[in-house]
Design an enzyme around this catalytic site. Sequence first.
Site: not given
Lengths: 419, 148
Positions: A136, A213, A216, A239, A377
Site C-alpha cells: 500500500h 503492515d 488487512q 478495519k 492506494c
Amino acid sequence: MQAMTHLRHTDAGSALDVEAVRRDFPILKKKVRGKPLVYLDNAATTQKPQQMLDALTRFYVDTCANIHRGLHQLSEHATREYEEAREKVRRFLNAPEAREIIFVRGATEAVNLVAHSWGRGTLQPGDEVLITGMEHHANIVPWQVLCQEKGAKLRVAPISDAGELLLEEFEKRLGPRTRLVAVAHVSNALGTVNPVRRIVEMAHRQKTPVFVDGAQAAPHTRIDVQALDCDFYAFSGHKLYGPTGVGVLYGKAGLLERMPPYQCGGDMIRSVTFEETIFNTIPYKFEAGTPNIAGAIGLGAAIDYVEGIGLERIAAHEHDLLAYATRRLAEIPGLRIIGTAPEKAAVISFVLDGIHAHDIGTILDREGIAVRAGHHCAQPVMARFGVPATTRASFAFYNTRQEVDALVAGIHKVQEVFR
Amino acid sequence: MSELDSLYQEVILDHSKRPRNLRKLEGANCQACGYNPLCGDKVQVYLTVRDGRVVDASFEGAGCAISTASASIMTETVKGKTVAEAEALFDGFHDLVTGKAHPGRVDLGKLEVFSGVCDYPTRVKCATLVWHTLRSALEGDRGEVTTE
C-alpha cells in the site's frame, strides 16, 4: 445483553450464526438507494457493532476525563479503561508486554512513527530498505522519503502473476546493507497473505528487523507477534470493527527503548526545564498529547467483540465466502480476477473487459452494493498488472452468500448497460 | 435502471465505445496533459488553433465511459469554435454537470447528454478532466493539469 451475545457466539465448534451477528450491526439494516445495503468495502473500513458503539458512548457519558494526570475518580477510571484496552490489544497480538503496545492514529501513523524515529536514527547513506511489490502507498512512501533524506536505497522484491511475493527474489535483495524489511501481512489490493514467518527468518539471518503492515490481516486472521517474531506490527482499529482515528504499533521493547520520540508534548515527558527534557518510558514516550482515549476503549470493545465470536470461526466463514465468490465471479465471461494467490484473505479485485472500474462502481452503487473502484492506494500493483484500476469486493464475517449473489447479479447488470 | 439511464445515455455509451478524434493530432500547436489522481485517468488534448479559432481537436488516453465520452464529444464540439466560444462552453458545461445550470446560459447542444452527471458528485471530475485539459492547452500552460 453483552453476556448473552457472548454465549450465543461461542458455542464451541459451531458455525457462525450470520443472521445473529448481523443484528449487532445497526447500519446493515440500512437501505441505500431504496435497496438493502450490500456492504463489500470492508478492506476500506468495517462497520461497527452496537457493543463497540455502546463502549464509546459509555466513555463519553460515564467516564470522560483525561488520563494519567487527574487525581479525581473519573480520571482514574478513564486511565484504567485506557490501559485495559492496551492489555486487550496485547492479548490480541500475543505481545509479551503491554508496554510494547503504542496507540497511534492508524497503521499509516505507525509506519511514519517507525520511519521517523527508528529510520532517522539508524539509516546511513548506502543503506537499504527492502519492501515488496504489493505494498500500500502507506508502506512505500514513508520509506521512500526516508531513503531520499538519508541517501539510502529503497529496494523492491517483485511479485508473480498470481500476486505472490517471489521469495527467492526477495532473498536475493536481502543484503548486508538491508537495514529494514517492511512488508504487508495481507495485500489490500490483491488479498495475498504473505509468508511473514519465513520473511522474518530470512531477514533475521542478516540481523535485519522486520516491520509488518497488518492493516488487512488483523480483521481476518489470528495474529501472534511472538510466533511471527516480527520486530514491528501495525494495524488500524477501524478495519477491525473499531472506531476511526485509533490504531496500534507493536514493537519489541528493546527496539522501542532505543528509539527517540516521534512527537513531543504531553504524556511523553517525565520532566522539563528550559535546559533539558527527560522523556517518559515506553509506551508513553510515543504517545504525545492527549491520546484518542475513547478510540482506544472502543478498539478494546471491538477486540472483545471479535474474540467473543472467535477468530477461527470468523476466518472459516470468510474463507467460505471467498471460495464461493471466487467461483461465482470466475464464471462471468470477460471478468478477470487480479490476485490469485493460493493463500488469500477475503478480498477479490477484478477487471471487466472493456468496462472501467469507476463505471462498475457507479452501477453497483445504484444496486445498493458498496465496493471500491480505483487503484486502492497501490498504484505500483496496478502498474504491475497493467490495469489503471480494479473493482474490489472485500468481505467481513457479516457478509453472506446471498450478498455474493447480489454482486454477481449487479455485475451482469453492468455488462448489460455496456453491451 | 431509469436513474442510471440518465447517466449512461445511448449517446454517451456510443461515444465511449467508439470515441471520435481519438488520435494524436499531427501539426497541433496547442496541447496539454490532464490527470485524475483519484482514478488514474490520463488524457492528452491536441489542438490546432489558427486566428483565434480551434481548427482541429483530438485526444489520447483511456478512462471510464464518462471521461472517454466527454473527451470525444468535446473534441467534436469545439472544432470550428473560437477560443472565447470554447471557454464559454466549458463554463456552461461545468455548470451543467455540477447542477448549477441556469436559464440564459450558453447553448450546449449535444453536451446536454451529460446533464445526468450532476446526480453523481463523484463522477463530475470524470466529465470535466478533459475540459480542464482543453483550457490548459488553450492557455498554453506547461505541465500537467490535475482534477485535485
